[in-house]
Each structure stands twice: as structure tokens, then as C-alpha cells.
Scaffold this motif. Structure first.
Motif, mmCIF file in Angstrom:
data_model
loop_
_atom_site.group_PDB
_atom_site.id
_atom_site.type_symbol
_atom_site.label_atom_id
_atom_site.label_comp_id
_atom_site.label_asym_id
_atom_site.label_seq_id
_atom_site.Cartn_x
_atom_site.Cartn_y
_atom_site.Cartn_z
ATOM 1 N N LEU A 37 -6.014 -6.631 -9.302
ATOM 2 C CA LEU A 37 -7.021 -6.049 -10.118
ATOM 3 C C LEU A 37 -7.620 -7.251 -11.464
ATOM 4 N N LYS A 38 -6.326 -7.903 -11.968
ATOM 5 C CA LYS A 38 -6.688 -8.746 -12.957
ATOM 6 C C LYS A 38 -7.349 -10.048 -12.541
ATOM 7 N N ILE A 39 -7.032 -10.422 -11.330
ATOM 8 C CA ILE A 39 -7.377 -11.886 -10.512
ATOM 9 C C ILE A 39 -8.956 -11.413 -10.253
ATOM 10 N N CYS A 40 -9.272 -10.145 -9.812
ATOM 11 C CA CYS A 40 -10.630 -9.908 -9.557
ATOM 12 C C CYS A 40 -11.573 -9.462 -10.866
ATOM 13 N N GLY A 41 -10.828 -9.320 -11.951
ATOM 14 C CA GLY A 41 -11.474 -9.144 -13.191
ATOM 15 C C GLY A 41 -12.027 -7.497 -13.254
ATOM 16 N N HIS A 42 -11.347 -6.650 -12.474
ATOM 17 C CA HIS A 42 -11.989 -5.269 -12.591
ATOM 18 C C HIS A 42 -11.509 -4.667 -13.758
ATOM 19 N N GLN A 43 -12.275 -3.696 -14.279
ATOM 20 C CA GLN A 43 -11.983 -3.127 -15.352
ATOM 21 C C GLN A 43 -11.945 -1.686 -15.224
ATOM 22 N N ARG A 44 -12.429 -1.012 -13.999
ATOM 23 C CA ARG A 44 -12.552 0.236 -13.671
ATOM 24 C C ARG A 44 -12.169 0.365 -12.164
ATOM 25 N N ASP A 45 -11.486 1.720 -11.550
ATOM 26 C CA ASP A 45 -11.099 1.681 -10.522
ATOM 27 C C ASP A 45 -12.338 2.143 -9.533
ATOM 28 N N ALA A 46 -13.621 2.601 -10.047
ATOM 29 C CA ALA A 46 -14.968 2.405 -9.367
ATOM 30 C C ALA A 46 -15.425 1.415 -8.935
ATOM 31 N N ASP A 47 -14.985 0.187 -9.670
ATOM 32 C CA ASP A 47 -15.668 -1.199 -9.098
ATOM 33 C C ASP A 47 -14.540 -1.843 -7.957
ATOM 34 N N VAL A 48 -13.728 -1.133 -7.906
ATOM 35 C CA VAL A 48 -12.913 -1.990 -6.684
ATOM 36 C C VAL A 48 -13.288 -1.522 -5.209
ATOM 37 N N PHE A 49 -13.689 -2.619 -4.553
ATOM 38 C CA PHE A 49 -14.179 -2.535 -3.064
ATOM 39 C C PHE A 49 -13.283 -3.058 -2.252
ATOM 40 N N GLU A 50 -12.406 -3.994 -2.682
ATOM 41 C CA GLU A 50 -11.381 -4.604 -1.764
ATOM 42 C C GLU A 50 -10.059 -4.708 -2.274
ATOM 43 N N LEU A 51 -9.078 -4.720 -1.752
ATOM 44 C CA LEU A 51 -7.736 -5.139 -2.141
ATOM 45 C C LEU A 51 -7.038 -6.068 -1.380
ATOM 46 N N PHE A 52 -6.476 -7.065 -1.907
ATOM 47 C CA PHE A 52 -5.613 -7.965 -0.869
ATOM 48 C C PHE A 52 -3.941 -7.829 -1.288
ATOM 49 N N LEU A 53 -3.363 -7.088 -0.264
ATOM 50 C CA LEU A 53 -2.144 -6.912 -0.527
ATOM 51 C C LEU A 53 -1.151 -7.483 0.461
ATOM 52 N N SER A 54 -1.497 -8.578 1.262
ATOM 53 C CA SER A 54 -0.732 -8.850 2.261
ATOM 54 C C SER A 54 0.462 -9.798 1.826
ATOM 55 N N GLN A 55 1.415 -9.812 2.690
ATOM 56 C CA GLN A 55 2.564 -10.826 2.433
ATOM 57 C C GLN A 55 3.135 -10.496 0.983
ATOM 58 N N LYS A 56 3.394 -9.211 0.553
ATOM 59 C CA LYS A 56 3.909 -9.062 -0.599
ATOM 60 C C LYS A 56 5.297 -8.357 -0.310
ATOM 61 N N GLU A 57 5.921 -8.368 0.641
ATOM 62 C CA GLU A 57 7.431 -7.707 1.034
ATOM 63 C C GLU A 57 7.091 -6.076 0.641
ATOM 64 N N LEU A 58 5.991 -5.653 0.826
ATOM 65 C CA LEU A 58 5.857 -4.167 0.475
ATOM 66 C C LEU A 58 6.580 -3.285 1.576
#
Length: 288
Positions: A37-58
Motif C-alpha cells: 500500500l505504501k509503494i502504491c501510495g494508497h491512502q484508502r482501502d477503497a482505492d486499492v484495485f490490485e495487490l502484488f503479494l507473490s514470493q513473500k513466503e506467506l
């Protein structure tokens, strides 16, 4: 007082998984999301259209229902076992879950807008349960399931095509019309018989049910003087020549018709007018 683990995902409630380890796994995913969210500069959850969470050992992911407008989610190349974190993401259109350790996809039916779903290189075993979870996705067009144990089932691809008719690209290969016809023949006998009846103008019995016994044709009665063993006529004749004549007349007749070239004058005969130039005659020979 110990914290109630009921708020954790089902896979984390197993006695073999310490509560602290499960909470740590969720905290790792929360940190990864906040970084994105910080990298994309999103301040609100409603502004989030995509999340890149690959290769995070999750191994676990926190509930993502806060992102109401999330459309694209990358979670490939992690260590996930389930996907219970997607319950209210109704706008999600593309979901990349390949190269994980997922053995259960319960919860995917909450995603009616899903258009692309990649699940290859996982641990899915139950083909029926997987298809049942995906059947309600009317917008699903692209699906990958290869490199899962369920792919070892006989006729796996045709089974998927039959129960998910909206899928156009399966395991990186286009679904062909030939495959669709084949799956109807294999899994929908009634529809296949109706199609054949239309194709052959009603000459096929479209009311046939594969569960009913086969219809037997009425037995044809043969003459009393016919022998099954050697097909020999047992009728007695005083004169052997009469028997030979009767048997020859019962054989199938074959007629050969050709032009009688004797009635066709040659070029020289036409020139000398030695033969009548009437119409040519046909010659028919009958054989038994």
C-alpha cells in the motif's frame, strides 16, 4: 487468559499448529500488504484495485474483505494451504494462486466476477470438490489446474470442460469444439442421442436411456426347410436336376449392363455405309 483462536483461519486451529506461529504468519502477511500500500501510495482501502503479494513466503493471509474494489491479486509462489481469506471480494477478476501448497479451494464460490484463475502447481486432490466450488463462476474463462494430483484422473480435461462450459482456455490450451462434442457423448448420453436424432433426421431413437435395458428386435422366423448349421435346403426332390435348379434360383441375382459394341459401327463402316447406323443397343447379363 489465553486468546481464543476462533478468529484464526480454520487451518490454523489444528492442535499441531501453535497459536503463536499462526499469529506470526498472519502478521507477516499484514506487513507485506502494508508495504504494498505504501509503494502504491494508497491512502484508502477503497482505492486499492490490485495487490502484488507473490514470493513473500506467506503461509497465511489476513482477511482481505476490507478491499471492496480489489480486482487483481497476485499470490503465486508462496506456501499457502487454503484461501479462506477471500469472502467479500466480489469485484475480484483475476486471481493468481499457482505454485503454492493449496489442497482446498473452499471459498472461491464467493467470487462471482472471477475471470482468470491460475491454480497450477498445487496439491489439489479431490476433482469433484474442486469442480463443485468452481461451477457457480459463470464469468470464469481462463483456468489452470495442471501439475495437481487431480490431473491424474482419467478424462480429467473433458470432465472439467463438461462441468465448466464457460471455460475457454484450460491449462494454457484452447478448448476445441471437438472436445465439447466428445464430452457431451461421454457425460451427457441423453443430449448426445438427441443431437444424433436431429443429425440423422429422426432415424435414431432419441428416447434411449443408458440406464434402461437394451431393446431387443423381434426374432425373424425362418422357413421350416432352412438349416442353420450349413444353410442347406432339406426339401426332397425326385429329380436331382430340379433340386439344383431350385437352389440356383434362390441365390442372389446380379445384373451387369453394358453397351453392346457389336451394334456400334466403326469409323470405317460409317464411311463405307456398310452397316445400319441405328441407335446402339444395351446388353444385360444376369448372374446368380
Amino acid at each position: 487468559m489465553a486468546r481464543d483462536p476462533s478468529h484464526l483461519p480454520r487451518a490454523c486451529r489444528h492442535p499441531a499448529i501453535p497459536v503463536r506461529a499462526a499469529e506470526a504468519a498472519l502478521e507477516i502477511s499484514r506487513t507485506a500488504i502494508e508495504e504494498q500500500l505504501k509503494i502504491c501510495g494508497h491512502q484508502r482501502d477503497a482505492d486499492v484495485f490490485e495487490l502484488f503479494l507473490s514470493q513473500k513466503e506467506l503461509t497465511e493471509v489476513i482477511d482481505l474483505s476490507r478491499f471492496k474494489k480489489l480486482k487483481y491479486l497476485w499470490l503465486h509462489h508462496n506456501k499457502l494451504h487454503g484461501i479462506t481469506f477471500l469472502t467479500r471480494n466480489y469485484c475480484l477478476a483475476e486471481l493468481y494462486l499457482n505454485n503454492n501448497a493449496i489442497f482446498d479451494i473452499e471459498g472461491l464460490h464467493y467470487l462471482p466476477s472471477l475471470h482468470i484463475l491460475l491454480l497450477h502447481h498445487n496439491e489439489l486432490i479431490n476433482l469433484d470438490a474442486t469442480v463443485k466450488e468452481l461451477k457457480g463462476m459463470l464469468n470464469l474463462k481462463t483456468l489452470t489446474l495442471y501439475q495437481n494430483p487431480l490431473c491424474q484422473y482419467n478424462l480429467y480435461r473433458l470432465y472439467i470442460i463438461y462441468y465448466l462450459p464457460g471455460v475457454e482456455l484450460l491449462d494454457r490450451n484452447q478448448v476445441t469444439e471437438k472436445e465439447r462434442r466428445s464430452m457431451i457423448t461421454l457425460f451427457n448420453h441423453k443430449k448426445a442421442h438427441i443431437v444424433q436424432s436431429i443429425a440423422f433426421r429422426g432415424k435414431v431413437d432419441a428416447s434411449w436411456d443408458p440406464r434402461s435395458p437394451f431393446k431387443q428386435k423381434p426374432a425373424q422366423r425362418v422357413p421350416s426347410d432352412f438349416a442353420f448349421a450349413n444353410n442347406v435346403d432339406k426339401t426332397m426332390f425326385d429329380d436331382p436336376e430340379d433340386a439344383v435348379f431350385v437352389r440356383s434360383m434362390r441365390r442372389s441375382a446380379m445384373a451387369i449392363t453394358s453397351l453392346n459394341w457389336d451394334t456400334v459401327p466403326t469409323q470405317e463402316e460409317k464411311y463405307l455405309e456398310e452397316k445400319d447406323t441405328g441407335p446402339a443397343q444395351m446388353l444385360t447379363i444376369t448372374l446368380r
